[in-house]
Motif scaffolding. Structure first.
Motif, mmCIF file in Angstrom:
data_model
loop_
_atom_site.group_PDB
_atom_site.id
_atom_site.type_symbol
_atom_site.label_atom_id
_atom_site.label_comp_id
_atom_site.label_asym_id
_atom_site.label_seq_id
_atom_site.Cartn_x
_atom_site.Cartn_y
_atom_site.Cartn_z
ATOM 1 N N CYS A 446 6.210 -6.838 -6.019
ATOM 2 C CA CYS A 446 6.028 -5.549 -5.347
ATOM 3 C C CYS A 446 6.679 -5.580 -3.970
ATOM 4 O O CYS A 446 6.922 -6.652 -3.402
ATOM 5 C CB CYS A 446 4.528 -5.248 -5.194
ATOM 6 S SG CYS A 446 3.708 -6.313 -3.987
ATOM 7 N N THR A 543 13.910 8.349 -5.560
ATOM 8 C CA THR A 543 12.667 7.649 -5.929
ATOM 9 C C THR A 543 12.713 6.181 -5.522
ATOM 10 O O THR A 543 11.676 5.575 -5.257
ATOM 11 C CB THR A 543 12.417 7.750 -7.443
ATOM 12 O OG1 THR A 543 13.581 7.288 -8.147
ATOM 13 C CG2 THR A 543 12.118 9.178 -7.850
ATOM 14 N N GLY A 546 11.317 5.814 -2.064
ATOM 15 C CA GLY A 546 9.856 5.934 -2.109
ATOM 16 C C GLY A 546 9.215 4.656 -2.605
ATOM 17 O O GLY A 546 8.205 4.199 -2.053
ATOM 18 N N LEU A 547 9.801 4.040 -3.649
ATOM 19 C CA LEU A 547 9.278 2.776 -4.161
ATOM 20 C C LEU A 547 9.410 1.669 -3.124
ATOM 21 O O LEU A 547 8.472 0.896 -2.892
ATOM 22 C CB LEU A 547 10.032 2.385 -5.433
ATOM 23 C CG LEU A 547 9.743 0.982 -5.991
ATOM 24 C CD1 LEU A 547 8.324 0.905 -6.531
ATOM 25 C CD2 LEU A 547 10.749 0.612 -7.079
ATOM 26 N N THR A 549 9.467 1.762 0.044
ATOM 27 C CA THR A 549 8.618 1.901 1.233
ATOM 28 C C THR A 549 7.138 2.023 0.888
ATOM 29 O O THR A 549 6.320 2.276 1.767
ATOM 30 C CB THR A 549 9.062 3.122 2.061
ATOM 31 O OG1 THR A 549 9.114 4.275 1.215
ATOM 32 C CG2 THR A 549 10.435 2.883 2.680
ATOM 33 N N HIS A 550 6.797 1.847 -0.383
ATOM 34 C CA HIS A 550 5.386 1.832 -0.808
ATOM 35 C C HIS A 550 4.945 0.370 -0.811
ATOM 36 O O HIS A 550 4.913 -0.301 -1.843
ATOM 37 C CB HIS A 550 5.253 2.456 -2.198
ATOM 38 C CG HIS A 550 3.832 2.649 -2.632
ATOM 39 N ND1 HIS A 550 3.060 3.727 -2.234
ATOM 40 C CD2 HIS A 550 3.021 1.905 -3.432
ATOM 41 C CE1 HIS A 550 1.856 3.641 -2.772
ATOM 42 N NE2 HIS A 550 1.807 2.540 -3.504
ATOM 43 N N LYS A 552 2.978 -2.521 -1.187
ATOM 44 C CA LYS A 552 1.712 -2.937 -1.788
ATOM 45 C C LYS A 552 1.177 -4.219 -1.167
ATOM 46 O O LYS A 552 -0.001 -4.546 -1.337
ATOM 47 C CB LYS A 552 1.878 -3.115 -3.296
ATOM 48 C CG LYS A 552 2.075 -1.808 -4.051
ATOM 49 C CD LYS A 552 2.051 -2.044 -5.547
ATOM 50 C CE LYS A 552 2.202 -0.742 -6.309
ATOM 51 N NZ LYS A 552 2.136 -0.957 -7.777
ATOM 52 N N ARG A 554 0.924 -5.726 2.549
ATOM 53 C CA ARG A 554 1.092 -5.662 3.999
ATOM 54 C C ARG A 554 0.636 -7.012 4.539
ATOM 55 O O ARG A 554 -0.513 -7.406 4.349
ATOM 56 C CB ARG A 554 0.229 -4.548 4.578
ATOM 57 C CG ARG A 554 0.241 -4.438 6.093
ATOM 58 C CD ARG A 554 -0.864 -3.484 6.561
ATOM 59 N NE ARG A 554 -0.749 -3.178 7.982
ATOM 60 C CZ ARG A 554 -1.660 -2.485 8.670
ATOM 61 N NH1 ARG A 554 -2.753 -2.029 8.052
ATOM 62 N NH2 ARG A 554 -1.499 -2.236 9.955
ATOM 63 N N VAL A 573 -1.347 1.126 1.616
ATOM 64 C CA VAL A 573 -1.373 2.100 0.523
ATOM 65 C C VAL A 573 -2.651 1.903 -0.292
ATOM 66 O O VAL A 573 -3.222 0.806 -0.308
ATOM 67 C CB VAL A 573 -0.122 1.963 -0.377
ATOM 68 C CG1 VAL A 573 1.134 2.338 0.394
ATOM 69 C CG2 VAL A 573 0.003 0.553 -0.944
ATOM 70 N N ASP A 575 -3.248 1.478 -3.395
ATOM 71 C CA ASP A 575 -3.196 0.475 -4.462
ATOM 72 C C ASP A 575 -2.580 -0.833 -3.987
ATOM 73 O O ASP A 575 -1.930 -1.544 -4.755
ATOM 74 C CB ASP A 575 -2.410 1.017 -5.659
ATOM 75 C CG ASP A 575 -0.996 1.465 -5.284
ATOM 76 O OD1 ASP A 575 -0.745 1.681 -4.085
ATOM 77 O OD2 ASP A 575 -0.155 1.595 -6.202
ATOM 78 N N GLY A 576 -2.798 -1.140 -2.721
ATOM 79 C CA GLY A 576 -2.194 -2.338 -2.149
ATOM 80 C C GLY A 576 -3.188 -3.297 -1.540
ATOM 81 O O GLY A 576 -4.413 -3.104 -1.604
#
Length: 625
Positions: A446, A543, A546-547, A549-550, A552, A554, A573, A575-576
């Motif tokens: 991820c 997209t 977006g993926l 910079t998401h 999961k 940190r 996020v 789900d992270g």
């Protein structure tokens, strides 16, 4: 010169004591932050996408990136605008970054934004010792502030280069102020008459405590201790209306309540005293102790959010830049607001506090009568009472949703990677990606971000170091593939794959530290388009962006290397995960947070998988005969 080594995010810095004249010279010699070459950033962006996208999607994004960056295209035009901005401003990205990452965010500050550092428990378990230690802590922080004011603060170096020290004076008498669309930061220490008080909070009640004598000298520890005893005598019972809870709300909600609150003159004066104070001291009741194993997690959570409305969350003003927490049970730490404060300067402050607290107090208290600490009162009407009740409910929901897992990995520490000529931080980052891959149902890597300081540049803040790399993915797939390929590899071949993954991450770290990371540059290009009145470029509507910079994962390394401290914050996020770590010579402290509402994440499961993964990597590097 006296040198000592510290960690600054993922990097190492060298500190040296110098004179004020030298310090001013070093400050003026800090160069401006460069705008990276456009082609370099776009190539780095595509490399970052390789482990994340299937081939057909990657081909689509390659065409889009090529079109954006071609001569005469939109990319070079925006690049030219950024380079002009860099010539006209102290720093071309920091203000934009703080505005976008923090001040425009409407999420609550606890968990989502504020960061906590939980320090090793002090050896006491009663309110008397709590106040003695709190007095020394206050004196230590005031001593640190005096060093800033007089130019005696240590100058930090990284690879022989001085670091920008702009943030240090901004740590004090500063506060985040809520607004309808975005917040702003108020710095009261710059005024002609700088504030001379701190705010002390006990049993949800706020007190203004002057910490300087009438002649301008700092109060001694014994003077401060006497004043804290007075505060305790005025705050026996928990206040029915915990005003501080309001600051935990969604920023738009808190902004509306803030305006209602300030319609009353008494409330205006009390809020202003909290906002202008040098810093806050939170005198907490003991952390609920279920077991020794879970105590470290509870202790970190206590600093991060106060434990809930039935615990110590009412002892916080989450907008305040610095809040020191001292519990009756010896727990203590620091909660800081990241729009103004960040890891390395905060770690330097804490290092000074810890060192100061080990020394005896040589000063004798002058025989001067001191004014009574001023209790801050609020006029609470029906609307404000309703706002407090809503805030209490929402904060308890948020706290109950956050899972915090803190553990000490004792099998090895940073000495093991060093023995194999590997960066400990890069070693841990590859281990985190492998652990994540093993812990998720679909076995996937991820997007993850680590923090690199940019303070070697004037006004610099931070940059992301991204993972996974292509080399990291190759290692992960091979390591966890039970087929004959990896099983047939000898020990040296396995190690070589791992070393390539670690070295690839170290190369990204080096680039970020030299001002050549990709994330701030991409953000700058996007914001430059908005600044010039353009539509957002297609590359940022893709997209893939977006993926990418998401995040999961940190992650963050505790930016200090001399205490068993634990840093803690929430995931970026829903789900992270957020994973913080503090590598010591022979052990590593980890904290992992995740949201319970997400079925795909589980902090305890990732912690268990991470332990196993670290052990497997040790076995690979040190195989037993």
């Amino acid at each position: 010169m006296i040198f000592r080594k510290i960690h600054s995010g993922s990097c190492r810095a060298w500190l040296s004591r110098v004179s004020l004249r030298q310090e001013l010279c070093f400050f003026s010699s800090v160069p401006p932050q460069p705008v990276p070459p456009l082609a370099q950033t776009l190539q780095g962006y595509l490399r970052a996408l390789e482990p994340l996208l299937p081939p057909e999607e990657l081909s689509h994004t390659r065409r889009m990136v090529h079109d954006f960056g071609r001569p005469g295209g939109l990319g070079p035009q925006l690049q030219e605008g950024l380079e002009k901005r860099a010539r006209l401003n102290k720093n071309w990205i920091s203000d934009w970054w703080v505005q976008r990452a923090y001040l425009e965010s409407r999420q609550p500050l606890p968990v989502h934004s504020n960061a906590a550092i939980s320090l090793p428990r002090r050896d006491f378990n009663d309110w008397r010792s709590q106040l003695v230690f709190a007095s020394r802590l206050i004196a230590a922080v005031l001593d640190f502030k005096a060093k800033i004011n007089t130019g005696q603060l240590q100058v930090e170096f990284m690879r022989g280069k001085p670091l920008c020290k702009e943030l240090y004076p901004l740590l004090f008498s500063s506060c985040r102020i809520p607004g309808p669309k975005h917040d702003y930061i108020a710095h009261y220490g710059r005024s002609r008459r700088s504030p001379t008080h701190i705010t002390v909070v006990r049993n949800y009640q706020f007190f203004q405590l002057e910490v300087y004598n009438s002649d301008g000298s700092r109060m001694t520890e014994s003077q401060i201790h006497g004043q804290l005893l007075r505060i305790r005598s005025q705050s026996w019972k928990t206040d029915k209306e915990p005003m501080g809870i309001l600051t935990s709300e969604h920023r738009h909600t808190w902004g509306e309540a803030y305006n209602r609150l300030l319609r009353d003159k008494l409330n205006q004066e009390s809020v202003r005293m909290i906002e202008t104070g040098l810093f806050s001291l939170c005198l907490d009741s003991p952390v609920m102790r279920i077991s020794d194993e879970k105590y470290a997690s509870r202790k970190a959570a206590q600093v991060l959010h106060g434990g809930g409305t039935f615990s110590n969350s009412g002892n916080r003003w989450f907008d305040k830049t610095l809040q020191f927490v001292v519990g009756e049970d010896g727990s203590w730490g620091l909660l800081y607001e990241q729009a103004t404060a960040e890891g390395p300067p905060v770690a330097t402050l804490l290092d000074h506090v810890i060192e100061y607290c080990e020394k005896p107090d040589p000063k004798r208290a002058p025989l001067l009568p001191l004014p009574m600490p001023k209790k801050l009162y609020f006029h609470i009407d029906r609307e404000i009472k309703r706002d407090i009740e809503h805030a209490k409910q929402n904060l308890d929901i948020l706290i109950n949703d956050l899972d915090v897992n803190v553990f000490n990995f004792k099998k090895f520490g940073k000495n093991l990677p060093k023995q194999h000529q590997m960066s400990p931080n890069s070693f841990i980052q590859v281990a985190l990606q492998l652990a994540y891959y093993r812990s998720v149902v679909h076995s996937e890597v991820c997007p993850a971000c680590d923090i690199a300081t940019q303070r070697m540049f004037r006004g610099g803040r931070t940059e992301y170091i991204r993972s996974p790399t292509k080399q990291g993915l190759q290692f992960i797939l091979a390591f966890d593939n039970p087929s004959d390929f990896f099983c047939s590899l000898d020990s040296e071949s396995k190690q070589e794959l791992f070393r390539e993954a670690v070295d690839a991450y170290s190369a990204l770290t080096e680039a970020a530290l030299n001002g050549h990371g990709i994330d701030r540059h991409l953000l700058g290009l996007k914001l430059q388009a908005i600044e010039e009145g353009m539509s957002i470029p297609k590359i940022f509507m893709d997209t893939a962006y977006g993926l990418a910079t998401h995040f999961k994962l940190r992650t963050g390394q505790m930016p200090a290397n001399n205490t068993d401290s634990v840093m803690c914050f929430g995931p970026l996020v829903p789900d992270g995960y957020a994973v913080c770590y503090n590598p010591q010579a022979d052990h590593i402290h980890f904290s992992i947070t995740a949201f319970n509402c997400c079925e795909d994440t589980n902090a305890e499961r990732l912690a268990r998988t991470l332990r196993d993964t670290m052990c497997h990597l040790q076995e690979m590097l040190q195989p037993t005969v």
